[in-house]
Scaffold this motif. Structure first.
Motif, PDB file in Angstrom:
ATOM      1  N   GLY A 168       3.857  15.682  15.570  1.00 32.49           N
ATOM      2  CA  GLY A 168       3.912  15.760  14.104  1.00 32.49           C
ATOM      3  C   GLY A 168       2.738  14.989  13.520  1.00 32.49           C
ATOM      4  N   GLU A 169       3.011  14.287  12.413  1.00 33.96           N
ATOM      5  CA  GLU A 169       1.910  13.640  11.681  1.00 33.96           C
ATOM      6  C   GLU A 169       1.266  12.528  12.504  1.00 33.96           C
ATOM      7  OE1 GLU A 169       3.042  11.671   7.980  1.00 33.96           O
ATOM      8  OE2 GLU A 169       1.253  10.431   8.226  1.00 33.96           O
ATOM      9  N   ILE A 170      -0.039  12.622  12.708  1.00 34.23           N
ATOM     10  CA  ILE A 170      -0.730  11.518  13.377  1.00 34.23           C
ATOM     11  C   ILE A 170      -1.749  10.845  12.472  1.00 34.23           C
ATOM     12  CG2 ILE A 170      -0.429  12.386  15.752  1.00 34.23           C
ATOM     13  CD1 ILE A 170      -3.514  12.973  15.548  1.00 34.23           C
ATOM     14  N   VAL A 171      -2.171  11.568  11.416  1.00 37.95           N
ATOM     15  CA  VAL A 171      -3.126  10.975  10.468  1.00 37.95           C
ATOM     16  C   VAL A 171      -2.617  11.210   9.056  1.00 37.95           C
ATOM     17  CG1 VAL A 171      -5.488  11.057   9.561  1.00 37.95           C
ATOM     18  CG2 VAL A 171      -5.107  11.457  11.984  1.00 37.95           C
ATOM     19  N   PHE A 223       2.618  -2.856   9.940  1.00 41.61           N
ATOM     20  CA  PHE A 223       4.054  -3.149  10.090  1.00 41.61           C
ATOM     21  C   PHE A 223       4.840  -2.316   9.099  1.00 41.61           C
ATOM     22  CE2 PHE A 223       1.444  -6.622  11.406  1.00 41.61           C
ATOM     23  CZ  PHE A 223       2.015  -7.051  12.588  1.00 41.61           C
ATOM     24  N   ARG A 224       5.913  -1.716   9.555  1.00 45.39           N
ATOM     25  CA  ARG A 224       6.761  -0.902   8.669  1.00 45.39           C
ATOM     26  C   ARG A 224       8.222  -1.258   8.918  1.00 45.39           C
ATOM     27  NH1 ARG A 224       3.437   3.651   6.781  1.00 45.39           N
ATOM     28  NH2 ARG A 224       1.394   2.653   6.789  1.00 45.39           N
ATOM     29  N   ALA A 225       8.870  -1.765   7.858  1.00 46.82           N
ATOM     30  CA  ALA A 225      10.293  -2.076   7.962  1.00 46.82           C
ATOM     31  C   ALA A 225      11.095  -0.812   7.665  1.00 46.82           C
ATOM     32  CB  ALA A 225      10.635  -3.198   6.982  1.00 46.82           C
ATOM     33  N   SER A 238      -4.482  -1.431   6.132  1.00 45.32           N
ATOM     34  CA  SER A 238      -5.635  -2.247   5.727  1.00 45.32           C
ATOM     35  C   SER A 238      -6.513  -1.509   4.736  1.00 45.32           C
ATOM     36  CB  SER A 238      -6.448  -2.628   6.960  1.00 45.32           C
ATOM     37  OG  SER A 238      -5.637  -3.363   7.851  1.00 45.32           O
ATOM     38  N   GLN A 239      -6.038  -0.354   4.291  1.00 44.02           N
ATOM     39  CA  GLN A 239      -6.858   0.520   3.445  1.00 44.02           C
ATOM     40  C   GLN A 239      -7.502  -0.192   2.255  1.00 44.02           C
ATOM     41  OE1 GLN A 239      -4.645   3.788   1.698  1.00 44.02           O
ATOM     42  NE2 GLN A 239      -5.975   3.619  -0.084  1.00 44.02           N
ATOM     43  N   LEU A 240      -6.712  -0.960   1.512  1.00 42.39           N
ATOM     44  CA  LEU A 240      -7.247  -1.557   0.284  1.00 42.39           C
ATOM     45  C   LEU A 240      -8.401  -2.498   0.610  1.00 42.39           C
ATOM     46  CD1 LEU A 240      -4.011  -2.282  -1.822  1.00 42.39           C
ATOM     47  CD2 LEU A 240      -5.113  -0.115  -1.271  1.00 42.39           C
ATOM     48  N   LEU A 288      -5.457   2.793  13.238  1.00 42.36           N
ATOM     49  CA  LEU A 288      -6.907   2.961  13.177  1.00 42.36           C
ATOM     50  C   LEU A 288      -7.207   3.557  11.805  1.00 42.36           C
ATOM     51  CD1 LEU A 288      -9.204   4.175  15.900  1.00 42.36           C
ATOM     52  CD2 LEU A 288      -9.368   5.253  13.693  1.00 42.36           C
ATOM     53  N   GLU A 289      -7.924   2.793  10.988  1.00 38.01           N
ATOM     54  CA  GLU A 289      -8.177   3.241   9.620  1.00 38.01           C
ATOM     55  C   GLU A 289      -9.666   3.250   9.345  1.00 38.01           C
ATOM     56  OE1 GLU A 289      -4.953   1.952   6.620  1.00 38.01           O
ATOM     57  OE2 GLU A 289      -5.066   0.313   8.054  1.00 38.01           O
ATOM     58  N   ALA A 290     -10.079   4.178   8.518  1.00 34.82           N
ATOM     59  CA  ALA A 290     -11.503   4.259   8.158  1.00 34.82           C
ATOM     60  C   ALA A 290     -11.621   4.593   6.686  1.00 34.82           C
ATOM     61  CB  ALA A 290     -12.189   5.330   9.006  1.00 34.82           C
ATOM     62  N   VAL A 312       0.846  -1.197   0.000  1.00 38.37           N
ATOM     63  CA  VAL A 312       0.000   0.000   0.000  1.00 38.37           C
ATOM     64  C   VAL A 312       0.882   1.248   0.000  1.00 38.37           C
ATOM     65  CG1 VAL A 312      -1.957   1.155   1.112  1.00 38.37           C
ATOM     66  CG2 VAL A 312      -1.640  -1.295   1.427  1.00 38.37           C
ATOM     67  N   GLU A 313       1.892   1.231   0.863  1.00 36.77           N
ATOM     68  CA  GLU A 313       2.682   2.446   1.074  1.00 36.77           C
ATOM     69  C   GLU A 313       4.119   2.308   0.578  1.00 36.77           C
ATOM     70  OE1 GLU A 313       1.303   5.290   2.032  1.00 36.77           O
ATOM     71  OE2 GLU A 313      -0.623   4.271   2.232  1.00 36.77           O
ATOM     72  N   GLY A 314       4.331   1.550  -0.513  1.00 38.82           N
ATOM     73  CA  GLY A 314       5.671   1.453  -1.108  1.00 38.82           C
ATOM     74  C   GLY A 314       6.429   0.227  -0.635  1.00 38.82           C
TER      75      GLY A 314
HETATM   76  O1  4AD Z   1       0.583   7.967   6.298  1.00 33.14           O
HETATM   77  P1  4AD Z   1       0.458   6.470   6.356  1.00 33.14           P
HETATM   78  O2  4AD Z   1       1.581   5.670   5.832  1.00 33.14           O
HETATM   79  O3  4AD Z   1      -0.898   6.152   5.570  1.00 33.14           O
HETATM   80  C1  4AD Z   1      -1.363   4.907   5.287  1.00 33.14           C
HETATM   81  O4  4AD Z   1      -0.892   3.847   5.595  1.00 33.14           O
HETATM   82  C2  4AD Z   1      -2.702   4.968   4.584  1.00 33.14           C
HETATM   83  N1  4AD Z   1      -2.825   3.797   3.736  1.00 33.14           N
HETATM   84  C3  4AD Z   1      -3.771   5.020   5.637  1.00 33.14           C
HETATM   85  C4  4AD Z   1      -5.151   5.098   5.058  1.00 33.14           C
HETATM   86  O5  4AD Z   1      -5.418   6.022   4.310  1.00 33.14           O
HETATM   87  N2  4AD Z   1      -6.005   4.163   5.390  1.00 33.14           N
HETATM   88  O6  4AD Z   1       0.183   6.027   7.847  1.00 33.14           O
HETATM   89  C5  4AD Z   1      -0.939   6.533   8.530  1.00 33.14           C
HETATM   90  C6  4AD Z   1      -0.542   6.892   9.957  1.00 33.14           C
HETATM   91  C7  4AD Z   1       0.497   7.994  10.068  1.00 33.14           C
HETATM   92  O7  4AD Z   1      -0.086   9.256   9.993  1.00 33.14           O
HETATM   93  C8  4AD Z   1       1.090   7.722  11.435  1.00 33.14           C
HETATM   94  O8  4AD Z   1       0.264   8.283  12.434  1.00 33.14           O
HETATM   95  C9  4AD Z   1       1.027   6.224  11.525  1.00 33.14           C
HETATM   96  O9  4AD Z   1       0.060   5.783  10.580  1.00 33.14           O
HETATM   97  N3  4AD Z   1       2.330   5.639  11.215  1.00 33.14           N
HETATM   98  C10 4AD Z   1       3.191   5.178  12.144  1.00 33.14           C
HETATM   99  N4  4AD Z   1       3.122   5.144  13.480  1.00 33.14           N
HETATM  100  C11 4AD Z   1       4.161   4.605  14.160  1.00 33.14           C
HETATM  101  N5  4AD Z   1       5.256   4.085  13.552  1.00 33.14           N
HETATM  102  C12 4AD Z   1       5.376   4.105  12.201  1.00 33.14           C
HETATM  103  N6  4AD Z   1       6.451   3.582  11.618  1.00 33.14           N
HETATM  104  C13 4AD Z   1       4.306   4.670  11.439  1.00 33.14           C
HETATM  105  N7  4AD Z   1       4.083   4.835  10.124  1.00 33.14           N
HETATM  106  C14 4AD Z   1       2.874   5.427  10.009  1.00 33.14           C
END
Ligand code: 4AD
Length: 575
Positions: free
Chosen positions: A497-500, A327-329, A306-308, A344-346, A284-286
């Motif tokens: 910083g970025e939370i959503v 999970f993010r590597a 889980s967006q897709l 938390l995704e919607a 989803v995210e690369g």
């Molecule tokens: O901006 P991100 O990567 O967006 C998505 O994954 C979209 N597919 C979500 C969606 O639209 N359904 O991640 C969303 C949020 C970020 O703003 C951040 O709050 C959190 O997930 N996040 C992390 N939190 C902790 N550790 C990390 N490595 C994070 N990566 C993202």
């Protein structure tokens, strides 16, 4: 006859032995150290290495003798003191052993003639004031004050001060009680005396109790394994014990209430909770941040988002949300990155981009309101983050292009990077800082400075397509636009910083196929995602919120690591 050497410049009374190689420093010490063999000893002394060794003068000998006598007296005194202390210790030990032996004879029995005490949790005790109750828990704090034992009991729901006195405090179990032991306490609940304080304003006057599981004392005692001064890596290894502390458990308690409040807010907006899988075969995210694993011989990943899957639920269940681990590597050791986090995704159908941002704002503000309306959670937030203020609405919305200008107006620069992404250094070896330009990613440091200056939640929206994920809806290109922007938004909070991260999704099939291609993604495994555009497409959008980041903001924690039960970061998957 032996010869003893003294060198007043280079000799030593502590490590010297009196030989020519390792001489003493003072004649007094030499006499004292060789008092036993004084007759057969010859002393030779010199000022320093430039002088010859010579026998001391009579007056020097006389003076040194006095010093030696003094030293001897001092030694005797120390020996006497040590002997006295050892004797006292032995007496104390004997007394304690006797007391322990005696204590074994005291056997407590629950008085069955008294009314049967109801079992209660420490958080529900107010209604039991003046009554006998039975509580179970762990010894959180322990103090023996002249034979009266004070226990602060912890049962997960709260704390209770308990007082053991008289026979109740004289049993073997009472005399050997340790912190973190589990106990059952029965007693009468009384308000604390005037001028004294205790959790809940009351204390349990215990009339019967027993140990359920004794925790070790001495070297293996809880406080020897873990305390405030423990090294961070030890604290990480002992996270299971750290969790028993007031702060850690307070944060996790708030986390639980927070998740409930989020659910309440989302459900009130007619979203339905679903539970998508963690094992996935699409990114989803690369690809760079995927954890890959072998799944019955097929390449599979731990989900990044889980967006897709949520998008596929729209035609079936309507608007949906999930609370799922992502999970993010990422090899990021920052205070806001985890390798596994609660996401938390919607996802919402038939909405436009403005409505999406308003919905995110609604959910966040309503969730905070739910927490602040409940006295328990309001008190918890106050304890963890005394200066917390709920955010004011509406949240500021700044376009990406305006944000770039804002950064430059405020002199916030970023490190210049070469073609490989490495920082460029100037002649003095310092990293070269340059102004932001349209097309640059706004890095964590700049983003943090920006949110800290603005001091309240901010939506940044309209990021360039080049910087964002393949699925994002493009904005119509305007006259003079140098690049394509997307209907995407990040919500930034002070301190974190970025939370959503959210966006509208491409709803046109052809456009989506082109987006896969541009990103070099094989569309075949995405057949189910593409089908959403084929069988009744619609404008739709959604977002992901990092629960640990939100909690770090709410509870004012320094790092998201404090906001996860068992945080995982690069190299850490224990306990
Ligand atoms: O901006 P991100 O990567 O967006 C998505 O994954 C979209 N597919 C979500 C969606 O639209 N359904 O991640 C969303 C949020 C970020 O703003 C951040 O709050 C959190 O997930 N996040 C992390 N939190 C902790 N550790 C990390 N490595 C994070 N990566 C993202």
């Amino acid at each position: 006859m032996s010869t003893i050497y003294i060198d007043e410049a280079t000799g030593s009374d502590t490590s010297g032995t009196g030989t020519q190689l390792t001489p003493y420093q003072t004649l007094g010490h030499a006499l004292y150290a060789n008092a036993a063999s004084s007759d057969g000893v010859k002393y030779l002394i010199r000022k320093d290495a430039t002088a010859e060794y010579d026998e001391p003068t009579q007056s020097a000998l006389k003076k040194a003798k006095k010093t030696a006598d003094g030293l001897e007296k001092k030694k005797k005194k120390a020996e006497e003191l040590a002997e006295k202390e050892a004797k006292e210790k032995a007496e104390l030990r004997e007394k304690r052993e006797k007391l322990l032996e005696e204590s074994k004879k005291i056997v407590l029995e629950e008085d069955q003639t008294l009314p049967k005490p109801p079992r209660a949790k420490t958080s529900q005790l107010v209604e039991h004031r003046g009554q006998r109750v039975r509580v179970f828990g762990w010894v959180h704090r322990l103090r023996d004050q002249k034979g009266i034992i004070f226990i602060v009991l912890r049962d997960g729901t709260g704390y209770l001060q308990s007082v053991l006195s008289g026979r109740v405090a004289q049993t073997y179990e009472a005399l050997t009680l340790t912190i973190e032991s589990t106990v059952e306490l029965v007693g009468t609940l009384q308000p604390v005396p005037d001028g004294k304080t205790a959790p809940g304003g009351h204390e349990l006057i215990v009339d019967y109790w027993r140990v359920i599981g004794a925790a070790p004392g001495a070297d293996d005692a809880f406080t020897n394994r873990l305390n405030e001064k423990s090294d961070p890596s030890i604290q990480a290894d002992l996270r299971h014990l750290v969790l028993r502390g007031e702060n850690a458990s307070g944060v996790l308690r708030l986390r639980s209430y927070l998740l409930s409040a989020f659910r309440e807010a989302l459900i009130s907006h007619n979203l339905l909770e679903v539970t998508p899988p963690c094992l996935v075969q699409t990114q989803v995210e690369g690809g760079a941040t995927l954890f890959k694993l072998d799944y019955y011989g097929q390449p599979t990943f731990l989900t990044q988002s889980s967006q897709l899957y949520l998008e596929t639920c729209l035609p079936s269940l309507g608007d949906v949300f999930c609370v799922q681990e992502s999970f993010r590597a990422e090899n990021s050791h920052t205070r806001r990155h985890l390798s596994e986090y609660t996401h938390l995704e919607a996802e919402l159908a038939f909405i436009n981009f403005n409505e999406l941002m308003t919905h995110i704002e609604d959910i966040i503000c309503e969730t905070v309101d739910i927490l602040l309306t409940n006295p328990t959670t309001a008190a918890l937030i106050k304890a963890l983050n005394p200066s917390f203020e709920p955010p004011t609405r509406p949240f500021t919305r700044i376009s990406y292009v305006d944000a770039i200008n804002w950064l430059n107006e405020h002199g916030i620069k970023h490190p210049e990077e070469d073609a490989d992404g490495n920082p460029v250094k100037d002649e003095t070896g310092q990293v070269k800082m340059v102004e932001h330009k349209v097309g640059d990613d706004i890095a964590e440091a700049a983003e943090r400075q920006m949110t800290d200056i603005i001091g309240k939640p901010v939506f940044l929206y309209g990021f360039p397509a080049e910087l964002k994920a393949f699925y994002m809806q493009r904005m119509p290109k305007k006259e003079g636009d140098s690049m394509t922007y997307t209907e995407s938004c990040d919500l930034l909070m002070p301190n974190v910083g970025e939370i959503v991260g959210g966006s509208m999704r491409i709803s046109d099939e052809e456009e989506l196929l082109a987006a896969y291609k541009k990103e070099g993604i094989d569309s075949a495994p995405y057949y189910w995602y593409t089908d959403q555009r084929k069988y009744g497409t619609t404008e739709h959008g959604g977002y992901g919120l990092g629960v640990e980041r939100f909690l770090a903001w709410l509870a004012n924690r320094y790092t998201v690591r404090e906001c996860s039960l068992y945080p995982r970061w690069p190299g850490r998957a224990t306990p």
